[in-house]
Scaffold this active site. Structure first.
Site, PDB file in Angstrom:
ATOM      1  N   LYS A   1      -2.784   5.838  -4.215  1.00 40.92           N
ATOM      2  CA  LYS A   1      -3.907   6.742  -3.940  1.00 40.92           C
ATOM      3  C   LYS A   1      -3.685   8.104  -4.584  1.00 40.92           C
ATOM      4  CE  LYS A   1      -3.906   4.641   0.667  1.00 40.92           C
ATOM      5  NZ  LYS A   1      -2.482   4.461   0.947  1.00 40.92           N
TER       6      LYS A   1
ATOM      7  N   ASP B   1       0.839  -1.201   0.000  1.00 40.12           N
ATOM      8  CA  ASP B   1       0.000   0.000   0.000  1.00 40.12           C
ATOM      9  C   ASP B   1       0.872   1.248   0.000  1.00 40.12           C
ATOM     10  OD1 ASP B   1      -2.929   1.059   0.716  1.00 40.12           O
ATOM     11  OD2 ASP B   1      -1.490   2.230   1.878  1.00 40.12           O
TER      12      ASP B   1
ATOM     13  N   TYR C   1       2.669   9.936  -0.094  1.00 40.85           N
ATOM     14  CA  TYR C   1       3.776   9.400   0.710  1.00 40.85           C
ATOM     15  C   TYR C   1       5.147   9.720   0.106  1.00 40.85           C
ATOM     16  CZ  TYR C   1       0.004   6.450   2.695  1.00 40.85           C
ATOM     17  OH  TYR C   1      -1.158   5.989   3.266  1.00 40.85           O
TER      18      TYR C   1
ATOM     19  N   HIS D   1      -7.614   9.496  -1.807  1.00 41.74           N
ATOM     20  CA  HIS D   1      -7.022   9.398  -0.460  1.00 41.74           C
ATOM     21  C   HIS D   1      -7.905   9.982   0.640  1.00 41.74           C
ATOM     22  CE1 HIS D   1      -2.780   9.106   1.455  1.00 41.74           C
ATOM     23  NE2 HIS D   1      -3.685   8.969   2.393  1.00 41.74           N
TER      24      HIS D   1
HETATM   25  P1  NAP Z   1       0.473   0.968  11.737  1.00 40.52           P
HETATM   26  O1  NAP Z   1       0.911   0.008  10.712  1.00 40.52           O
HETATM   27  O2  NAP Z   1      -0.808   0.764  12.433  1.00 40.52           O
HETATM   28  O3  NAP Z   1       1.626   1.145  12.817  1.00 40.52           O
HETATM   29  C1  NAP Z   1       2.947   1.441  12.442  1.00 40.52           C
HETATM   30  C2  NAP Z   1       3.713   1.858  13.693  1.00 40.52           C
HETATM   31  O4  NAP Z   1       3.764   0.764  14.618  1.00 40.52           O
HETATM   32  C3  NAP Z   1       5.122   2.236  13.400  1.00 40.52           C
HETATM   33  O5  NAP Z   1       5.503   3.227  14.351  1.00 40.52           O
HETATM   34  C4  NAP Z   1       5.891   0.936  13.628  1.00 40.52           C
HETATM   35  O6  NAP Z   1       7.221   1.221  13.992  1.00 40.52           O
HETATM   36  C5  NAP Z   1       5.119   0.314  14.783  1.00 40.52           C
HETATM   37  N1  NAP Z   1       5.069  -1.160  14.708  1.00 40.52           N
HETATM   38  C6  NAP Z   1       4.926  -1.928  13.613  1.00 40.52           C
HETATM   39  N2  NAP Z   1       4.893  -3.245  13.937  1.00 40.52           N
HETATM   40  C7  NAP Z   1       5.029  -3.303  15.275  1.00 40.52           C
HETATM   41  C8  NAP Z   1       5.091  -4.389  16.188  1.00 40.52           C
HETATM   42  N3  NAP Z   1       4.978  -5.652  15.783  1.00 40.52           N
HETATM   43  N4  NAP Z   1       5.247  -4.106  17.504  1.00 40.52           N
HETATM   44  C9  NAP Z   1       5.349  -2.820  17.924  1.00 40.52           C
HETATM   45  N5  NAP Z   1       5.296  -1.761  17.106  1.00 40.52           N
HETATM   46  C10 NAP Z   1       5.145  -1.980  15.786  1.00 40.52           C
HETATM   47  O7  NAP Z   1       0.403   2.471  11.225  1.00 40.52           O
HETATM   48  P2  NAP Z   1       0.151   3.298   9.938  1.00 40.52           P
HETATM   49  O8  NAP Z   1       1.405   3.425   9.144  1.00 40.52           O
HETATM   50  O9  NAP Z   1      -0.566   4.493  10.390  1.00 40.52           O
HETATM   51  O10 NAP Z   1      -0.904   2.455   9.071  1.00 40.52           O
HETATM   52  C11 NAP Z   1      -0.529   1.377   8.268  1.00 40.52           C
HETATM   53  C12 NAP Z   1      -0.614   1.729   6.774  1.00 40.52           C
HETATM   54  O11 NAP Z   1      -1.939   2.107   6.435  1.00 40.52           O
HETATM   55  C13 NAP Z   1       0.226   2.936   6.350  1.00 40.52           C
HETATM   56  O12 NAP Z   1       1.592   2.633   6.278  1.00 40.52           O
HETATM   57  C14 NAP Z   1      -0.434   3.278   5.050  1.00 40.52           C
HETATM   58  O13 NAP Z   1      -0.015   2.406   4.020  1.00 40.52           O
HETATM   59  C15 NAP Z   1      -1.900   3.090   5.410  1.00 40.52           C
HETATM   60  N6  NAP Z   1      -2.527   4.346   5.930  1.00 40.52           N
HETATM   61  C16 NAP Z   1      -3.476   4.946   5.186  1.00 40.52           C
HETATM   62  C17 NAP Z   1      -4.068   6.130   5.603  1.00 40.52           C
HETATM   63  C18 NAP Z   1      -5.118   6.776   4.770  1.00 40.52           C
HETATM   64  O14 NAP Z   1      -5.470   7.932   5.028  1.00 40.52           O
HETATM   65  N7  NAP Z   1      -5.644   6.094   3.768  1.00 40.52           N
HETATM   66  C19 NAP Z   1      -3.696   6.710   6.822  1.00 40.52           C
HETATM   67  C20 NAP Z   1      -2.727   6.063   7.588  1.00 40.52           C
HETATM   68  C21 NAP Z   1      -2.166   4.878   7.141  1.00 40.52           C
HETATM   69  P3  NAP Z   1       8.487   0.660  13.131  1.00 40.52           P
HETATM   70  O15 NAP Z   1       8.323   1.077  11.709  1.00 40.52           O
HETATM   71  O16 NAP Z   1       9.632   1.325  13.823  1.00 40.52           O
HETATM   72  O17 NAP Z   1       8.456  -0.829  13.327  1.00 40.52           O
END
Ligand code: NAP
Length: 305
Positions: free
Chosen positions: A82, A48, A53, A122
């Site tokens: 997106k 994704d 980004y 997005h």
């Molecule tokens: P997430 O995947 O929910 O969390 C990522 C965070 O958690 C990072 O700080 C990561 O740190 C940490 N983490 C990852 N695995 C872990 C584990 N096993 N144990 C402890 N901590 C852990 O957050 P997100 O990036 O907000 O959401 C995921 C994806 O969804 C995004 O990357 C993006 O592709 C998409 N997204 C879309 C939107 C939208 O508006 N459409 C908004 C937000 C996100 P490290 O990297 O240091 O491991």
């Protein structure tokens, strides 16, 4: 017990979206190629990204490297990107229908791909241009530049706008979904209209969520609480809280998109099939809903704009 590792959800267009995806938000472009290459190496088949980004080129590079090294073909990887729709509140003019098509072509060029599996708007910040942007996405699906199309951060009012215009509804809506933000009314509406939910920020309740200095999220501190329910259920199953949160999303039927730059975390975030949450766990977690999300810092994208 469902083995999500190899399971997909079938979207309206018969496109199959693997349940476990790899998120790339906040992975800088000088790291994204290696991260995506590693993610595919450890088993992820769904990536994704987004125009916003600023890492599409690098993500595309990582995908190409993995396809070559692991002898996979393009069809083996599900790629989402997106459209950044603009946001007049941030002094970014909303993209018109024509500009949306130009932006989609630019994303494909940066990714080095002929098509994406899913192309999303997005956020609903396109305002008066929102329907024009959606019409552009319908064109992209017709011309096979996107196998499936959808939106992100849309609420019921935004989805009703499409329905009231007599246009086909999105195949998916990518939204913030985790135990603190369950959006039951929106999910029910989406189910009634065959709009697949895709969960982002599944790991938001973790103390490690976006803790890097430049990964600030305004509401994180505010939402953080001392409730130990998730810890207790994770201990009961002998898994990490991250694994619990991801399994919870998938058992609700949501593809998830965990992001990590660390190989060990990528592996454990993909290792979700050795346990299953029972009805009592699911019921208890349902009680943790706090309505609000916390991933966006610049205003609530889910209100009507
Ligand atoms: P997430 O995947 O929910 O969390 C990522 C965070 O958690 C990072 O700080 C990561 O740190 C940490 N983490 C990852 N695995 C872990 C584990 N096993 N144990 C402890 N901590 C852990 O957050 P997100 O990036 O907000 O959401 C995921 C994806 O969804 C995004 O990357 C993006 O592709 C998409 N997204 C879309 C939107 C939208 O508006 N459409 C908004 C937000 C996100 P490290 O990297 O240091 O491991």
């Amino acid at each position: 017990m469902t083995k999500f590792r190899s399971e997909s959800l079938t979207l309206n267009t018969d496109t199959k979206i693997p349940f476990i995806g790899f998120g790339t938000y906040l992975i800088p472009s000088d790291e994204a190629a290696a991260a995506v290459r590693t993610a595919i190496d450890v088993g992820y088949r769904h990536i994704d990204t987004a125009e916003f980004y600023h890492n599409e080129e690098s993500v595309g590079e990582g995908i190409r490297a993995a396809l070559k090294d692991i002898s996979l073909s393009r069809e083996d990887i599900f790629v989402t990107t997106k459209l950044w729709p603009g946001n007049p509140e941030w002094d970014m003019p909303a993209k018109t229908q024509e500009q949306t098509l130009v932006a989609a072509r630019a994303s494909l060029a940066r990714l080095g791909l002929d098509y994406v599996d899913l192309y999303l708007i997005h956020s609903p910040h396109g305002g008066a241009e929102r329907l024009g942007q959606w019409k552009a996405l319908l064109e992209l699906r017709n011309s096979k530049k996107a196998r499936a199309i959808g939106v992100s951060n849309y609420n019921i009012a935004h989805l009703e706008e499409i329905r009231n215009a007599g246009l086909p509804m999105p195949d998916a809506n990518q939204i913030e979904l985790h135990p603190w933000s369950q959006k039951t009314e929106l999910i029910a509406y989406m189910r009634a209209h065959q709009i697949a939910p895709i969960a982002y920020s599944s790991l938001a309740p973790l103390s490690t969520w976006r803790t890097a200095p430049d990964h600030h999220s305004a509401k994180t501190g505010e939402m953080r609480e001392t409730d130990t329910t998730l810890t207790r259920i994770a201990v009961k199953h002998g898994v990490s809280e991250a694994q619990l949160l991801l399994r919870w999303g998938m058992q609700n039927g949501y593809p998830v998109l965990p992001k990590s730059t660390k190989r060990e975390r990528m592996i454990s975030n993909f290792d979700l099939d050795g346990f299953s949450l029972d009805e009592a766990d699911m019921a208890e977690i349902r009680g943790l809903d706090r309505g609000d999300g916390l991933a966006w810092t610049g205003g609530d994208p889910t209100r009507a704009v």
